[in-house]
Design an enzyme around this catalytic site. Structure first.
Site, short mmCIF file in Angstrom:
data_model
loop_
_atom_site.label_atom_id
_atom_site.label_comp_id
_atom_site.label_asym_id
_atom_site.label_seq_id
_atom_site.Cartn_x
_atom_site.Cartn_y
_atom_site.Cartn_z
N HIS A 194 -5.71 2.35 3.23
CA HIS A 194 -5.46 0.90 3.30
C HIS A 194 -4.21 0.62 4.13
CE1 HIS A 194 -7.72 0.31 -0.79
NE2 HIS A 194 -8.49 0.76 0.17
N GLU B 245 -2.05 -2.89 -9.36
CA GLU B 245 -3.31 -3.27 -8.72
C GLU B 245 -3.54 -4.78 -8.81
OE1 GLU B 245 -5.15 -1.45 -6.88
OE2 GLU B 245 -4.17 0.46 -7.27
N HIS C 278 -9.86 -0.37 -8.31
CA HIS C 278 -8.78 0.52 -8.76
C HIS C 278 -8.30 0.13 -10.15
CE1 HIS C 278 -7.61 1.60 -4.34
NE2 HIS C 278 -8.77 2.08 -4.70
N GLU D 7 -5.13 4.60 -0.90
CA GLU D 7 -4.08 3.63 -0.54
C GLU D 7 -3.52 3.92 0.85
OE1 GLU D 7 -4.12 1.23 -2.36
OE2 GLU D 7 -4.20 1.72 -4.50
N GLU E 259 0.82 -1.21 0.00
CA GLU E 259 0.00 0.00 0.00
C GLU E 259 0.86 1.27 0.00
OE1 GLU E 259 -3.00 -0.27 -0.61
OE2 GLU E 259 -3.66 -2.25 0.09
N GLU F 284 -8.87 -3.30 -4.80
CA GLU F 284 -7.86 -3.39 -5.87
C GLU F 284 -8.53 -3.66 -7.21
OE1 GLU F 284 -5.47 -2.25 -4.58
OE2 GLU F 284 -4.86 -3.20 -2.73
#
Ligand code: FE2
Lengths: 189, 77
Positions: free
Chosen positions: A67, A135, A168, A64, A35, A165
């Site tokens: 995360h 990702e 993303h 991120e 991350e 992910e």
């Protein structure tokens, strides 16, 4: 600038005292596809990419960090009450002698974080393709951590992170479509 | 036609001299983002609470992954 909200993006609960999971999770903290690498990669690429997709990189780069904070919380909870013996058994004796129970940016094998994990090529397509690959690699890493984990509560949070992910990657793929400019005007959702 | 799935399989070469019990079928994931292209308008959504737990507002992108241990206990696909 950023506005900080003092709560996690998704709840983190740890149900088992299993410090070995911390050793695996640190891959997503300071590892190549983790991350931290993701956040730094996207927020840095923003400056040299067409205006149309700058906002996307800001949004995802910011997420991120949210995360990263979830992963940090998991690692902290798994190690804060572990004895030095338990940490040694879990394979993080080496981490302990350097850092005690402090978190540090390394991968699961103890390699320290390095900026060579990320790239900014200045070519928008090259950068977005790197982001898509990043990702998919982060998604795969979550899969392999879930495979190694016996903690249903941690797995619940990891599934959430893995799903993000997927989203993303989808948005970066759409960014490529926008830069190709070969379709009719599209709305962004 | 076989039912569509986001989990694909292949059969790797298996040697009579494999030191460990051979894994005859290997699987890999092909997540939904590979199939959608630029997201079309008006796709079905989760409600707000479901969306938080799923990690996405959009049903088409929801693809939960179950670990080996969870699959043994009967979870997953
Ligand atoms: Fe991501």
């Amino acid at each position: 600038m950023w506005v900080y909200e003092k709560k996690l993006q998704y709840p983190v609960k740890v149900s088992k005292c299993n410090p070995m999971l911390a050793k695996f999770l640190i891959e997503q903290y300071g590892g190549a596809d983790g991350e931290l690498a993701a956040a730094l990669r996207y927020l840095n690429q923003r400056y040299t990419i067409p205006d149309k997709v700058v906002g996307l990189l800001t949004d995802i780069g910011t997420e991120e960090f949210a995360h990263l904070e979830m992963i940090a919380t998991m690692i902290y909870k798994l190690t804060k009450d572990a004895t030095p013996e338990q940490l040694k058994e879990a394979g993080i004796g080496e981490h302990y002698v350097n850092h005690d129970r402090a978190l540090f940016y390394t991968d699961a094998a103890g390699n320290p974080f390095t900026a060579t994990y990320i790239q900014a090529k200045g070519d928008p397509i090259a950068d977005l393709y790197e982001d898509i690959a990043a990702e998919e690699k982060a998604r795969a890493t979550y899969q392999w951590i879930i495979d190694q984990s016996d903690d249903p509560d941690i797995n619940d949070s990891l599934k959430f992170l893995r799903e993000r992910e997927i989203i993303h990657s989808q948005r970066f793929r759409e960014a490529v479509e926008i830069l190709k400019e070969d379709r009719d005007r599209k709305k962004i959702f | 036609m076989a039912k569509f799935t986001l989990r694909k399989q292949y059969r790797p070469y298996v040697s009579p001299f494999d030191p460990c019990p051979s894994i005859r079928v290997k699987t890999y994931v092909t997540p939904p983002n590979l199939y959608v292209g630029f997201q079309p308008e008006k796709l079905p959504q989760f409600n707000a609470k479901q969306a938080l737990f799923a990690g996405t507002l959009w049903k088409v992108f929801y693809d939960p992954y179950y670990g080996s241990e969870e699959k043994e206990k009967g979870g997953g696909q």
